[in-house]
Design an enzyme around this catalytic site. Sequence first.
Site, PDB file in Angstrom:
ATOM      1  N   ASN A   2      21.318 -17.061  -8.526  1.00  0.00           N
ATOM      2  CA  ASN A   2      21.341 -15.862  -7.673  1.00  0.00           C
ATOM      3  C   ASN A   2      21.819 -16.243  -6.280  1.00  0.00           C
ATOM      4  O   ASN A   2      22.127 -17.404  -6.017  1.00  0.00           O
ATOM      5  CB  ASN A   2      19.959 -15.199  -7.646  1.00  0.00           C
ATOM      6  CG  ASN A   2      18.909 -16.144  -7.107  1.00  0.00           C
ATOM      7  OD1 ASN A   2      18.968 -16.563  -5.962  1.00  0.00           O
ATOM      8  ND2 ASN A   2      17.948 -16.515  -7.943  1.00  0.00           N
ATOM      9  N   PHE A  10       6.917 -14.116  -1.158  1.00  0.00           N
ATOM     10  CA  PHE A  10       8.041 -13.392  -0.572  1.00  0.00           C
ATOM     11  C   PHE A  10       8.513 -12.335  -1.555  1.00  0.00           C
ATOM     12  O   PHE A  10       8.398 -12.509  -2.763  1.00  0.00           O
ATOM     13  CB  PHE A  10       9.198 -14.350  -0.253  1.00  0.00           C
ATOM     14  CG  PHE A  10       9.209 -14.797   1.179  1.00  0.00           C
ATOM     15  CD1 PHE A  10       8.218 -15.644   1.650  1.00  0.00           C
ATOM     16  CD2 PHE A  10      10.187 -14.354   2.053  1.00  0.00           C
ATOM     17  CE1 PHE A  10       8.207 -16.055   2.982  1.00  0.00           C
ATOM     18  CE2 PHE A  10      10.190 -14.761   3.383  1.00  0.00           C
ATOM     19  CZ  PHE A  10       9.200 -15.606   3.850  1.00  0.00           C
TER      20      PHE A  10
END
Length: 409
Positions: free
Chosen positions: A213, A332
């Site tokens: 990613n 996160f």
Amino acid sequence: MKNLSGKQIVLGLSGGVACYKAAELCRALVKEGATVQVVMTDAAEHFITAVTMQALSGQPVYGSQWDTRQPNNMPHINLTREADAILVAPASADFLAKVAQGRADELLSLLCLARPAQRVPLLLAPAMNREMWAHPATQRNVAQLRADGAVVLDVGRGDQACGETGDGRMLEAHELCDELISFFAPKPLSGRRVLVTAGPTYEAIDPVRGITNRSSGKMGFAIARAAREAGAAVTLVAGPVHLPTPRGVHRVDVVSARDMQAAVAAAIAQADVFIATAAVADWRPAQSAEQKIKKDGSGQTPQLHFAENPDILAEVAQSERARSGALYCVGFAAESHDLLAHARAKRERKGVPLLVGNIGPATFGQDDNALLLVDAQGATELPRASKHELARQLIAEIDRRTPGVAGKS
Ligand code: C5P
């Protein structure tokens, strides 16, 4: 705000080939907002000119205690009274020996001795041949200097100007600049151990292809750096990214989510704070082919089947130490919209006390970001700033939320 704004640095150069790096260092310090006063020994002037250093620092260079430019003729006093630190880079073997003995027969060693030692720290960046560095006399001097309160920085390893290879190179200019920034930072995390994950993971399809990613790792690396600056012992488990390791941080490189899980499992017992910034792939190809999958011209596409990856953060958050409060976990969330709602939901789902939300597409690969901190009390915004600045703010927020964690005084 620059990292060294308002700081007055005396940059001392003693004789060594590494003087060429002092020019870059001077530039870096000025760029960070410091006022730099250069002082050079005669030996240093054999390697680089005062003209260069004056041009880069924007200040006349001093080289002699007999310099009549100072009305009272006491540059060793005048140059040190307002200084925030003296950094000698390069510090030669001879210069270390002189300072260790308290000798003061030229301006640089004289002002090291004459500085108000309680107020003006002395940092020394050694630079010499590997045999000179390893010599018991030099090591004795280094030990003495440390005992006397000086900060003797590490040396680098590698090729030396003399053609030999080993320990003794001066640190690079950007490393020395980071050392100085870190030196001035408050140390609220002193004695604490922080484990950070960062970057993407890479899940192999075959030996040449894989799924990953767009995470750059910059936020996680900035957090590792900020935690280190704040005095913590930091381990950084990094997915495949090409970022330099922050100084003083122990880095473990991994590739896949399962590698990351194993690296975290190996380090978590020694952590007081776990900050999971990594963008871990949710799935991996169920099988990774041992040989490259070939296009055979038939128009058939390969069928990929996926397996779910372990949720590293959720696993750690469920551990006994995390649930008892001995380990503080921070997650996160990179979202594309509805940040607050998603961050709240993710905090619940992961079972972490603090969840940090950010808008993924607006931050991937960038040097700045904006954060939304969600905890049991509510939400706090950290407005758009550089990732380094946000990382420092986040570390301060974590410090505020962890009063009882081991090691905190
Ligand atoms: O599940 P999601 O990826 O949205 O959650 C993000 C948070 O969980 C991040 O802190 C990330 O590092 C962590 N995570 C993890 N292991 C996974 C997936 C996410 O540690 N497999």
